[in-house]
Scaffold this active site. Structure first.
Site, short mmCIF file in Angstrom:
data_model
loop_
_atom_site.label_atom_id
_atom_site.label_comp_id
_atom_site.label_asym_id
_atom_site.label_seq_id
_atom_site.Cartn_x
_atom_site.Cartn_y
_atom_site.Cartn_z
N GLU A 1 -4.08 1.88 19.20
CA GLU A 1 -4.17 3.16 18.76
C GLU A 1 -5.13 4.31 19.81
OE1 GLU A 1 -2.96 5.00 16.66
OE2 GLU A 1 -4.50 6.48 16.05
N ASN B 1 -13.47 21.17 -6.82
CA ASN B 1 -12.86 20.56 -5.51
C ASN B 1 -13.76 19.00 -5.86
OD1 ASN B 1 -11.69 22.45 -4.54
ND2 ASN B 1 -12.65 22.81 -2.77
N GLY B 2 -13.13 17.97 -5.19
CA GLY B 2 -13.63 16.77 -5.24
C GLY B 2 -13.21 15.74 -6.26
N HIS C 1 0.41 -11.30 33.48
CA HIS C 1 1.61 -11.59 33.32
C HIS C 1 2.81 -10.69 33.66
CE1 HIS C 1 0.60 -15.72 31.40
NE2 HIS C 1 0.03 -15.03 30.63
N CYS D 1 -8.22 20.83 -1.47
CA CYS D 1 -8.34 22.14 -2.47
C CYS D 1 -9.19 23.22 -1.93
CB CYS D 1 -8.93 21.70 -3.86
SG CYS D 1 -8.06 20.22 -4.42
N LYS E 1 4.08 17.04 13.25
CA LYS E 1 3.23 16.40 12.49
C LYS E 1 3.76 15.43 11.60
CE LYS E 1 -0.89 15.39 10.84
NZ LYS E 1 -1.75 14.43 11.76
#
Ligand code: F6R
Length: 619
Positions: free
Chosen positions: A493, A100-101, A516, A2, A614
């Protein structure tokens, strides 16, 4: 995430707040709205979708309107729609709030306020604030002046648990904007005969570069010619203004060169927000968004985790963690393979789909396949209004806020946090007798979860050393990332982060697999990152790294603070100690920083790497 803007002065308040709101569009949103004070009323205009939809509804004559607050909403509580868009009003319609929050105790407050006769018009947590302030005004009976409204807001905030950046306008004090901040950013822009508020500096830079950064626990009263800052008890506070010297492009990224680094810096906040309202003060985990009864949880004999890319790597950690705690078979699958593998699914299978965007075509197809075969689907997803969030049987939201850099960073940490919460919740409520989690272990996991945000902050303070190391590593033509078990998940990652933004070939291997085959590739100019954060396998890891050393690869080890540095290491990065299962979350922060600085050293296009998007909405 927000965005808030606000204005008070002799300019055209609506026009200025909307212009400033547009400067926050990069944060992502799904609806927008504005409240303004005219001669005898607080008016509100809101619209779903883009700001241009809102603009189409605004009054044409805005003369004499000198006070406004505006908001772009990124849905967290309730669907993205006009009724849930901010601003929200109290019952009298005299007061408007943008926020906001997350208000953690909103459900309880809402119940109490409804019992007292308040009528709610939205599904949001924010509307609770408007009614709570109204209630405090009624109790105090002196809300016809600025100080009265200020007191009522401050009193209301004493009842609120959670995070907020808040702005309020009230017809009882029409030439004033009230704001408060707790764990959600809010700044004040200082002008001549006018003042501004915003959730981020770029929003006000067209009008002023003189800003005050509010701190947690600050409350402020703005008029055209004054800004008074107090704490929530009304005690005066002094906050020094700060002169913004950044250019516009840098300002959008909070003064950073790229969104990716901004988002890495947001990691601590992301983990905090994902825990918020779920990990309670008494140590219990509550996941109210999951509609399953204890019997239903027990009926899931198998769990299958499905995702793509970074989200899949989070799933690899999830598999090990769930199996460790639940002692039930858990599979993890790449979504593009899963859907074509005629997966064995039935109504006793829970399919956990992980996705930042909630729009990845393969993950959506996997969900449809699972639902078609009678399995129950649970989405761990970041974007509320996304297809995955709408169509899965249950949703556990990650609270990373919008992620703009193509390379996923903070969303990965949010996904891990959500998986840890889910695993602990399931193990704690396991009635099958399979779970091995004791009461003491549960509480030690909970304490470790609480420490994660501060531990990430500590890692980020070491950034300068990663950027120095990156200059050395950028000279290598190939990277291997090695680990065992949880450390292998980190390897996957970390290798993805390095290759996608630096364009250096990077591969992850279970450390024991090197001999291997892949060991044939090791030669000078090959960097090998060895994760040694799992005490049970560290000895074996070090032997594997010595095999690399003998072939003249450059060795970088990732160890836990206080552990002995392996003597074969050319460079060592140490991360704070946490539970073994949580190490992938901490280990990834230096890996993100390292990939970022290698890519920067090589002059790569960091936020939009070549060939990548994205949101991958095609198969
Ligand atoms: C890598 C990255 C991708 C995404 C993948 C899945 O940094 O961002 O690998 O993780 O495309 O995307 P979501 O999570 O949106 O389903």
């Amino acid at each position: 995430m927000c965005g808030i803007t606000g204005y008070i002065g002799s300019g055209s308040a609506i026009e200025i707040t909307i212009n400033n709101l547009k400067r926050l569009e990069y944060r992502g949103y799904d609806s927008a709205g504005v409240a303004y004070s005219s001669t005898d009323a607080v008016s509100i205009v809101r619209a779903p979708g883009k700001i241009k939809n809102l603009e189409a509804l605004l009054p044409t004559s805005v003369e004499g309107i000198g006070v406004a607050i505006a908001h772009t909403r990124w849905a967290t509580h309730g669907r993205p729609c006009e009724e849930n868009a901010h601003p929200h009003r109290d019952c009298t319609g005299q007061l408007a709030v943008v926020h906001n929050g997350i208000i953690e105790n909103y459900a309880e407050l809402r119940r109490e306020l409804i019992a007292k006769g308040h009528e709610f018009a939205s599904e949001t947590d924010t509307e609770t604030l408007a009614h709570l302030i109204e209630e405090m005004c009624a109790l105090e009976g002196d809300c016809d002046k600025t100080e009265g409204v200020a007191n009522a807001i401050r009193k209301a905030l004493h009842h609120v648990k959670g995070s907020y950046a808040l702005a309020v306008i009230s017809q009882d004090s029409p030439d004033t904007v009230f704001v408060a901040r707790k764990e959600s950013p809010l700044i004040i822009g200082l002008g001549e005969g006018e003042n501004f508020i915003a959730s981020d500096i770029p929003a006000v830079m067209r009008y002023t570069r003189n800003v005050v950064l509010l701190e947690d626990g600050d409350f402020a009263i703005l008029t055209p010619n004054s800004v008074t800052i107090t704490d929530f008890e009304g005690n005066p506070l002094e906050r020094k203004p700060f002169l913004v010297t950044w250019d516009d492009a840098a300002a959008e990224k909070g003064g950073n060169a790229h969104f990716m680094i901004k988002e890495i810096y947001e990691n601590p906040r992301t983990v905090r927000e994902t825990l918020r309202g779920r990990l309670m003060d008494d140590g219990e985990i509550v996941l109210p968004s999951l509609p399953f009864s204890a019997e239903q949880w027990q009926a899931f004999r198998r769990i299958s985790i499905v995702a793509c890319g970074t989200a899949y790597h989070a799933g690899v950690v999830g598999k090990s963690f769930f199996e460790q705690l639940l002692r039930r078979p858990v599979e993890v699958n790449v979504a593009s393979e899963f859907r074509y593998s005629d997966p064995i699914l039935d109504k006793e299978t829970l399919v956990v789909l992980i996705s930042q965007s909630g729009e990845t075509a393969d993950t959506l197809a996997a969900m449809r396949e699972a639902q078609h075969k009678g399995a129950t689907t649970l989405a761990i997803v970041n974007v509320v209004g996304s297809t995955l969030a709408r169509d899965a049987d249950a949703v556990l939201l990650t609270q990373a806020g919008p992620e703009i850099g193509v390379a996923s960073t903070k969303a990965y940490l949010a996904q891990l946090t959500a998986l840890y919460l889910l695993g602990l919740y399931l193990a704690r409520h396991d009635a099958s007798g399979n779970s091995r989690l004791t009461e003491a272990e549960y509480h030690s996991y909970v304490s470790a979860l609480r420490e994660l945000p501060a531990q990430i902050e500590a890692i980020i303070t070491q950034e300068a050393s990663y950027s120095q190391l990156a200059e050395e590593l950028a000279k290598h033509h190939c990277f291997f990332y090695l680990g065992r078990r949880y450390d292998f998940a980190s390897s996957l990652e970390a290798a993805l982060k390095m290759k996608e933004i630096s364009y250096i070939h990077a591969e992850a291997y279970p450390a024991g697999e090197m001999k291997h085959g892949p060991l044939a590739l090791v030669e000078p100019g090959v960097a090998v990152v060895g994760f040694c954060t799992q005490p049970d396998t560290n000895e074996k890891m070090v032997s594997n790294l010595k095999e690399v050393k003998a072939r003249e690869g450059t060795i970088i080890t990732v160890i836990r603070e206080g552990d002995e540095t392996p003597d074969c290491a050319d460079y060592t990065l140490s991360v704070p100690i946490t539970k073994e299962a949580f190490m992938p979350l901490l280990s990834m922060v230096p890996m993100q920083l390292l990939a970022y600085h290698v890519a920067r050293t090589l002059g790569c296009e960091i936020d939009q790497p070549r060939n990548l998007a994205k949101s991958v909405t095609v198969e």
